[in-house]
Design a protein around this motif. Structure first.
Motif, PDB file in Angstrom:
ATOM      1  N   GLU A 181      16.358 -24.923   8.028  1.00  0.00           N
ATOM      2  CA  GLU A 181      17.556 -25.834   8.475  1.00  0.00           C
ATOM      3  C   GLU A 181      17.601 -26.995   7.384  1.00  0.00           C
ATOM      4  O   GLU A 181      18.540 -27.492   7.591  1.00  0.00           O
ATOM      5  N   LEU A 182      16.576 -27.379   6.722  1.00  0.00           N
ATOM      6  CA  LEU A 182      16.762 -28.476   5.798  1.00  0.00           C
ATOM      7  C   LEU A 182      16.734 -28.318   4.428  1.00  0.00           C
ATOM      8  O   LEU A 182      17.580 -29.136   3.602  1.00  0.00           O
ATOM      9  N   ARG A 183      16.086 -27.104   3.826  1.00  0.00           N
ATOM     10  CA  ARG A 183      15.931 -26.791   2.381  1.00  0.00           C
ATOM     11  C   ARG A 183      15.037 -25.665   2.397  1.00  0.00           C
ATOM     12  O   ARG A 183      14.667 -24.970   3.229  1.00  0.00           O
ATOM     13  N   VAL A 184      14.768 -25.259   1.208  1.00  0.00           N
ATOM     14  CA  VAL A 184      14.364 -23.927   0.795  1.00  0.00           C
ATOM     15  C   VAL A 184      12.871 -24.364   0.407  1.00  0.00           C
ATOM     16  O   VAL A 184      12.253 -25.220  -0.077  1.00  0.00           O
ATOM     17  N   TYR A 185      11.825 -23.491   0.666  1.00  0.00           N
ATOM     18  CA  TYR A 185      10.368 -23.771   0.482  1.00  0.00           C
ATOM     19  C   TYR A 185       9.934 -22.485  -0.162  1.00  0.00           C
ATOM     20  O   TYR A 185      10.522 -21.208  -0.128  1.00  0.00           O
ATOM     21  N   VAL A 186       8.715 -22.588  -0.874  1.00  0.00           N
ATOM     22  CA  VAL A 186       7.909 -21.459  -1.778  1.00  0.00           C
ATOM     23  C   VAL A 186       6.552 -21.646  -1.247  1.00  0.00           C
ATOM     24  O   VAL A 186       6.074 -22.404  -1.019  1.00  0.00           O
ATOM     25  N   SER A 187       5.847 -20.414  -1.062  1.00  0.00           N
ATOM     26  CA  SER A 187       4.463 -20.380  -1.060  1.00  0.00           C
ATOM     27  C   SER A 187       3.681 -19.249  -1.909  1.00  0.00           C
ATOM     28  O   SER A 187       4.269 -18.340  -2.406  1.00  0.00           O
ATOM     29  N   PHE A 188       2.679 -19.890  -2.530  1.00  0.00           N
ATOM     30  CA  PHE A 188       2.273 -19.278  -3.895  1.00  0.00           C
ATOM     31  C   PHE A 188       1.227 -18.562  -3.360  1.00  0.00           C
ATOM     32  O   PHE A 188       0.336 -17.652  -4.184  1.00  0.00           O
ATOM     33  N   ASN A 189       0.659 -18.740  -1.913  1.00  0.00           N
ATOM     34  CA  ASN A 189      -0.673 -18.113  -1.407  1.00  0.00           C
ATOM     35  C   ASN A 189      -0.376 -17.174  -0.019  1.00  0.00           C
ATOM     36  O   ASN A 189      -1.132 -17.581   0.872  1.00  0.00           O
ATOM     37  N   ASP A 190       0.648 -16.411   0.085  1.00  0.00           N
ATOM     38  CA  ASP A 190       0.976 -15.786   1.194  1.00  0.00           C
ATOM     39  C   ASP A 190       1.204 -16.349   2.581  1.00  0.00           C
ATOM     40  O   ASP A 190       0.899 -16.248   3.432  1.00  0.00           O
ATOM     41  N   GLY A 191       1.689 -17.729   2.331  1.00  0.00           N
ATOM     42  CA  GLY A 191       2.135 -18.281   3.190  1.00  0.00           C
ATOM     43  C   GLY A 191       1.042 -19.361   3.953  1.00  0.00           C
ATOM     44  O   GLY A 191       1.540 -20.232   4.737  1.00  0.00           O
ATOM     45  N   ALA A 192       0.060 -19.235   3.495  1.00  0.00           N
ATOM     46  CA  ALA A 192      -1.006 -20.412   3.808  1.00  0.00           C
ATOM     47  C   ALA A 192      -0.648 -21.918   3.591  1.00  0.00           C
ATOM     48  O   ALA A 192      -1.051 -22.604   4.316  1.00  0.00           O
ATOM     49  N   GLN A 193       0.063 -22.038   2.464  1.00  0.00           N
ATOM     50  CA  GLN A 193       0.741 -23.284   2.231  1.00  0.00           C
ATOM     51  C   GLN A 193       1.952 -23.018   1.633  1.00  0.00           C
ATOM     52  O   GLN A 193       2.385 -22.325   0.766  1.00  0.00           O
ATOM     53  N   TRP A 194       2.810 -23.970   2.111  1.00  0.00           N
ATOM     54  CA  TRP A 194       4.315 -24.284   1.539  1.00  0.00           C
ATOM     55  C   TRP A 194       4.601 -25.578   0.930  1.00  0.00           C
ATOM     56  O   TRP A 194       4.091 -26.556   1.018  1.00  0.00           O
ATOM     57  N   GLN A 195       5.597 -25.310  -0.043  1.00  0.00           N
ATOM     58  CA  GLN A 195       6.084 -26.892  -0.599  1.00  0.00           C
ATOM     59  C   GLN A 195       7.675 -26.490  -0.681  1.00  0.00           C
ATOM     60  O   GLN A 195       8.014 -25.584  -1.321  1.00  0.00           O
ATOM     61  N   PRO A 196       8.264 -27.532  -1.191  1.00  0.00           N
ATOM     62  CA  PRO A 196       9.568 -27.576  -1.361  1.00  0.00           C
ATOM     63  C   PRO A 196       9.947 -27.039  -2.689  1.00  0.00           C
ATOM     64  O   PRO A 196       9.465 -27.184  -3.521  1.00  0.00           O
ATOM     65  N   LEU A 197      10.945 -26.155  -2.672  1.00  0.00           N
ATOM     66  CA  LEU A 197      11.509 -25.307  -3.900  1.00  0.00           C
ATOM     67  C   LEU A 197      12.965 -25.957  -3.799  1.00  0.00           C
ATOM     68  O   LEU A 197      13.807 -25.408  -4.505  1.00  0.00           O
ATOM     69  N   GLN A 198      13.114 -27.266  -3.766  1.00  0.00           N
ATOM     70  CA  GLN A 198      14.785 -27.911  -3.602  1.00  0.00           C
ATOM     71  C   GLN A 198      15.092 -28.215  -4.721  1.00  0.00           C
ATOM     72  O   GLN A 198      16.411 -27.873  -5.272  1.00  0.00           O
ATOM     73  N   ASN A 199      14.365 -29.117  -5.608  1.00  0.00           N
ATOM     74  CA  ASN A 199      14.810 -29.512  -6.950  1.00  0.00           C
ATOM     75  C   ASN A 199      16.304 -30.188  -6.895  1.00  0.00           C
ATOM     76  O   ASN A 199      16.497 -31.254  -6.193  1.00  0.00           O
ATOM     77  N   ASN A 200      17.040 -29.542  -7.552  1.00  0.00           N
ATOM     78  CA  ASN A 200      18.367 -30.170  -7.706  1.00  0.00           C
ATOM     79  C   ASN A 200      19.423 -29.644  -6.523  1.00  0.00           C
ATOM     80  O   ASN A 200      20.822 -29.823  -6.348  1.00  0.00           O
ATOM     81  N   MET A 201      18.906 -28.848  -5.618  1.00  0.00           N
ATOM     82  CA  MET A 201      19.817 -28.371  -4.482  1.00  0.00           C
ATOM     83  C   MET A 201      20.070 -29.442  -3.585  1.00  0.00           C
ATOM     84  O   MET A 201      19.180 -30.023  -3.018  1.00  0.00           O
ATOM     85  N   PRO A 202      21.415 -29.532  -3.033  1.00  0.00           N
ATOM     86  CA  PRO A 202      21.587 -30.797  -2.083  1.00  0.00           C
ATOM     87  C   PRO A 202      21.127 -30.136  -0.714  1.00  0.00           C
ATOM     88  O   PRO A 202      20.628 -29.027  -0.483  1.00  0.00           O
ATOM     89  N   PRO A 203      20.668 -31.139   0.125  1.00  0.00           N
ATOM     90  CA  PRO A 203      20.166 -31.104   1.608  1.00  0.00           C
ATOM     91  C   PRO A 203      21.282 -30.096   2.062  1.00  0.00           C
ATOM     92  O   PRO A 203      22.580 -30.487   2.340  1.00  0.00           O
ATOM     93  N   THR A 204      20.775 -28.946   2.761  1.00  0.00           N
ATOM     94  CA  THR A 204      21.688 -28.154   3.431  1.00  0.00           C
ATOM     95  C   THR A 204      20.716 -27.053   4.088  1.00  0.00           C
ATOM     96  O   THR A 204      19.842 -26.750   3.731  1.00  0.00           O
ATOM     97  N   SER A 205      21.630 -26.575   5.279  1.00  0.00           N
ATOM     98  CA  SER A 205      20.791 -25.432   5.897  1.00  0.00           C
ATOM     99  C   SER A 205      20.805 -24.022   5.052  1.00  0.00           C
ATOM    100  O   SER A 205      21.901 -23.567   4.383  1.00  0.00           O
ATOM    101  N   VAL A 206      19.555 -23.500   4.866  1.00  0.00           N
ATOM    102  CA  VAL A 206      19.325 -22.368   3.913  1.00  0.00           C
ATOM    103  C   VAL A 206      19.377 -21.177   5.079  1.00  0.00           C
ATOM    104  O   VAL A 206      18.412 -20.956   5.740  1.00  0.00           O
TER     105      VAL A 206
END
Length: 964
Positions: free
Chosen positions: A700-725
């Motif tokens: 609901e706030l931004r897009v995230y990415v996980s490089f280890n099958d969901g064990a950890q996530w981090q924002p992939l927002q970069n230049n995208m404005p805050p919005t529900s994905v």
């Protein structure tokens, strides 16, 4: 500086979000700088979405503001000719409910977050924000728990005295409801009006102030709640009514004197006549809520028995009231409308807002529509300039428009990319199109690349099905054939329905078909079977010519009523429901095994069939309770026993994120959400089809990415404005998403993410790293033959032209950095250097505006990840106009006295940018093998890349409508 109306948005502020440390961790979480070069691109559609709050200032007749309910705050300084987003870097949530500009100081702007038009699909707010510089910067000023804010008014003589109408939590009781007042510009707040008998359920929705005597205020209270199964209207609770204060909000008195006061009173709109403060206008919802007939936000809908709803007038400052018009068109569906505005000079001229905007000049006896279209555009707020009643700004489900001639004509809403999209699907054409249903405005398709070099109103279309909420799915073999709504099928090229002849299975008379606002439909990636669901799963193996029901009712029997609901709302059911209330909300056929299908319901169940629908196993995680909506489910791309399910529980007042993962066919599940903060409830989860363990999540706030099958996530927002994905699709080497407030966005050429997933620790520890490019094509940048679109016309970027190169620098380069593209014969076909001087445009030599001659930026030598495109000339037209520039200065590509690289476009071929605003555009690089070469501090790094032939069978060297 790039064209400001291309919306080149820099990194959005992440206030309130857990910021990741800038050191990698062993588990696969990497510094934000490793992702910084990835850039999202807005692809539209170039049309407005739902807006609510609007505002302006009496002394700035051409300046107006609007709040998108999912896309932030926007501003125009030319009466709606162009709009710019102004809150992307300061307000970390997209849902905006109210805006007010201080009458005594045009630089002071207050914004309340959280849309108050509480559909079943709405977002929440995080309190109040304030700007002291007309929207350039923002400060959070409290009221975090008010959730939805309906109106802000500011004392006309004191910019620090501000009032807020807070509706509160829509799904649960909470005390942060009512009217709040600040005497110090938002530093502190006091709740000055609330329902003493029910403070946790009755909130405030509307405010009005007497501009001639600011001690006099009016406010409407509204008790409302939504059950999680509700499809359309919310519930009206007892406690609604209109109140007045004559001492600046210290004390309040409820007004009656002819107004309805029964327990069914809902939302009330209120306005004070500026020229005669004794004249008050009110629009009252009383007598039930409208349920749409035939669907659509613009549908007129059936109305419950009226008990007093309508337009009221008081000529004695609220002591007594007279019902002047009870026409349902003016007050029906009151939970969604009920707003009124009065002309600043004529107290008999007022505007009442509903599916159309209506004007009266005879004190309410008759009303004439002054803005509205078939289907119902649905309007929300009107702000009229106090010094000029001809100048006004109007919000609607379609966007925001401005009139400067007293509502005779209006500006366009086709310059605001604020669409609310529920789903995204990509076809397999070139260039590919994205499709999805736009809330309030019907299905849309957008091209992700334009032959004209920029995306504009020419590059999107309404689709021939989908409405505002159904899924629209292109045929995998023919992108012009679209499916949606179950048995729906149409030809987009013809804009005609083409019935396949098949009907969905007949409804079960003992279990009538149920629905919710949006239901799933999907092609199987394994065998192209087409699936659709309500409470049953249905399948077609002949593209809709015949359908079969392949499941029993998969929803919960006697689902528990959430403890957060009051007794009245718990009984509010707007469909034929008895023992079961839910639907199958998510479907995912396996890409590996055609007989394997996963299904998730909106009432908290997960099922799987491994035998083509003959039997279904309930594999729900034990901790999932009733009304845990399975927002999306994703079958594994590498292992048939793997699946991922995103679960949204905000309808039971739980805003925590949930992503369940199984690797044993649902026998056990783990909730894997580390790194996603509370408040970012999860709308979708997808697995990259080419990189195992690389996951994407839309929240609901931004897009995230996980490089280890969901064990950890981090924002992939970069230049995208805050919005529900709301949805994500991986299409080749691109990542595309649907947002609920900013349309579709594409992350072009993202194989770097796959390489980070495979060897991120090695990359981040390297002094420099050159990523292997993804698929590249021998296509030219494109251009407009003749006269290009004026730069004031709303435009968005094409993908970068040429070969897109990503590289990583652990520390800043000590010497000039150089990027080259080398052909198979060893010739340098493009070169870009970090020390290339960027000269300002010499306007003394130009015969065009400087905006057409913006120079490309050189590649960066700063620490972090960077992107640069090598190949055809970039920029807005690559030098449109006849003003010759100076000779190239020496740099790492061309040392003093050296020869420039042998590029197809000369030195301009060092590339970068979307390109293509001018006549003809730049030629393409020939297809064939190449090498990207990075030189940093004496070290050389190379990666192979193949430029493929134009998929449209355009021969090398061909041009499209050559330039002049």
């Amino acid at each position: 500086m790039a064209n400001r109306h291309l919306w080149f948005i820099s990194l959005a502020a992440l206030t309130g979000v857990a910021i990741l440390a800038q050191q990698s961790t062993p588990g696969g979480q990497y510094p934000n700088s490793l992702l910084a070069g990835l850039r999202w691109r807005d692809v539209g559609p170039m049309r407005g979405g739902r807006t609510y709050g609007v505002a302006g200032h009496a002394d700035q007749p051409d300046t107006f503001y609007f709040g998108s309910v999912g896309g932030g705050v926007w501003k125009t300084e030319n009466s709606g000719r162009t709009w710019d987003p102004i809150s992307d870097q300061g307000i970390p949530i997209g849902s905006i409910g109210a805006i007010a500009v201080a009458p005594s100081n045009a630089n002071i702007v207050y914004v309340g977050t959280g849309e108050p038009d509480i559909r079943s699909q709405h977002s929440y707010g995080i309190g109040m924000y304030k700007s002291l510089d007309a929207g350039k910067t923002w400060t959070h000023i409290g009221l975090e728990a008010t959730r939805q804010i309906g109106r802000i008014v500011v004392d006309p003589t004191n910019a620090n005295r501000v009032y807020v109408a807070a509706l509160g939590h829509v799904y649960a009781p909470n005390p942060d409801r009512g009217v709040f007042r600040s005497l110090d510009g938002g530093a502190t707040w006091k709740k000055v009006l609330f329902k003493t008998s029910d403070p946790n359920n009755v909130g405030a929705i509307e405010l009005a102030i007497d501009t001639k005597n600011p001690q006099v205020l009016y406010a409407s209270l509204w008790g409302t709640r939504r059950p999680p199964w509700s499809v359309y209207a919310p519930t009206n609770l007892p406690g609604g009514g209109l109140y007045k204060s004559t001492d600046g909000g210290d004390t309040w008195k409820q007004l009656s004197g002819g107004l309805p006061t029964d327990e069914f009173v809902g939302k009330i709109g209120i306005a004070v006549s500026p020229s005669n403060p004794n004249r008050l206008w009110a629009v009252v919802d009383d007598g039930g809520s409208a349920v749409p007939q035939g669907g659509g936000g613009g549908g007129r809908g059936a109305q419950g028995p009226p008990t007093g709803g309508g337009v009221y007038i008081s000529d004695n400052a609220g002591a007594t009231w007279k019902l002047v018009n009870s026409e349902t068109r003016l007050w029906g569906r009151g939970w969604y409308f009920e707003s009124v505005a009065v002309d600043p000079v004529n107290p008999d001229r007022a505007y009442v807002i509903n599916t159309a905007t209506y004007m009266t000049t005879d004190a309410g006896k008759t009303f004439v529509p002054v803005k509205g279209a078939p289907g119902g555009d649905d309007y929300h707020q009107l702000w009229i300039n106090p010094k000029d009643g001809n100048r006004m700004v109007l919000s609607s489900d379609q966007g925001t428009v401005v009139s400067v001639d007293g509502s005779k004509s209006w500006s366009t809403w086709y310059n605001q990319p604020t669409a609310q999209i529920y789903h995204v699907a990509a076809d397999n054409r070139f260039p590919y199109w994205l499709y999805g249903p736009q809330q309030d405005s019907g299905g849309v398709g957008v091209a992700t690349w334009s032959r004209q070099g920029v995306l504009s109103f020419r590059n999107w279309e309404p689709t021939c099905l989908a409405g505002e909420s159904n899924v629209v799915v292109p045929d995998p073999k023919d992108g012009n054939i679209l499916y949606g709504g179950g048995a729906g099928r149409c030809d987009q090229a013809l804009n005609l329905a083409i019935p396949a002849g098949g009907q969905l299975p007949a409804p079960d008379p003992n279990n009538p078909n149920r629905k919710t606002w949006t239901l799933p439909q999907v092609f199987s990636p394994a065998d192209e079977a087409l699936y659709y669901a309500n409470q049953f799963v249905m399948r077609s193996r002949d593209r809709g010519r015949s359908w079969e029901k392949i499941s029993t009712d998969l929803t919960r029997l006697h689902p528990a009523v959430p403890e957060t609901l009051d007794a009245r709302t718990a009984k509010d059911i707007d469909q034929q429901m008895t023992d079961r209330f839910g639907v199958v909300y998510a479907l995912s056929p396996s890409p590996l095994q055609a007989t394997l299908v996963w299904a998730g319901t909106d009432d908290g169940l997960i099922h799987v069939t491994r035998d083509d629908g003959k039997t279904w196993a309930n594999v729900t995680p034990p901790e999932m309770t009733s009304w845990s909506k399975v927002s999306e489910i994703e079958a594994g791309h590498f292992d048939v026993a793997t699946a991922y399910a995103s679960v949204d529980r905000h309808r039971v007042a739980d805003n925590k994120p949930y992503i369940y993962r199984t690797h044993d066919s649902g026998k056990t599940w783990q909730n894997v959400v580390a790194g996603i903060p509370d408040g970012a409830f999860v709308n979708c989860v997808k697995e990259d089809p080419k990189a195992k363990g690389l996951l994407y999540a839309g929240t609901e706030l931004r897009v995230y990415v996980s490089f280890n099958d969901g064990a950890q996530w981090q924002p992939l927002q970069n230049n995208m404005p805050p919005t529900s994905v709301r949805d994500i699709v991986v299409h080749g080497d691109d990542l595309a998403i649907a947002t609920y407030g900013r349309g579709f966005w594409v992350l072009d050429q993202m194989p770097a993410l796959r390489q980070i997933a495979a060897q991120g620790a090695q990359i981040v520890s390297s002094n420099a790293y050159l990523f292997k490019p993804g698929d590249q094509y021998a296509i030219r940048a494109g251009g407009m033959n003749g006269t290009p679109l004026p730069h004031e016309e709303a435009q968005l970027e094409n993908p970068p032209a040429g070969v897109v190169a990503y590289y990583w620098l652990k520390t800043a380069a000590k010497q000039p950095l150089k990027l080259e593209l080398v052909d198979a014969g060893g010739a340098v076909r493009a070169c870009a250097a970090s020390d290339t001087p960027v000269r300002p445009v010499d306007t003394e030599t130009l015969n065009v505006q400087a905006i057409w001659q913006q120079p490309a930026q050189p590649p960066s030598s700063a620490p972090g990840m960077h992107r640069h495109a090598l190949g055809p000339a970039g920029g807005r037209g690559g030098g449109f106009g006849r003003g010759a520039g100076p000779a190239p200065a020496p740099d790492a590509c061309t040392p003093a006295g050296g020869a420039p690289p042998s590029t197809p476009a000369g030195r301009g071929g060092r590339g970068g940018g979307g390109g293509g605003g001018g006549r003809g555009g730049a030629p393409a690089l020939p297809a064939g093998p190449y090498t990207v070469r990075l030189t940093v501090d004496g070290q050389t790094y190379t990666q192979p890349v193949t430029i493929k032939a134009d998929p449209r069978n355009v021969p090398n060297g061909a041009t499209e409508g050559g330039g002049e």
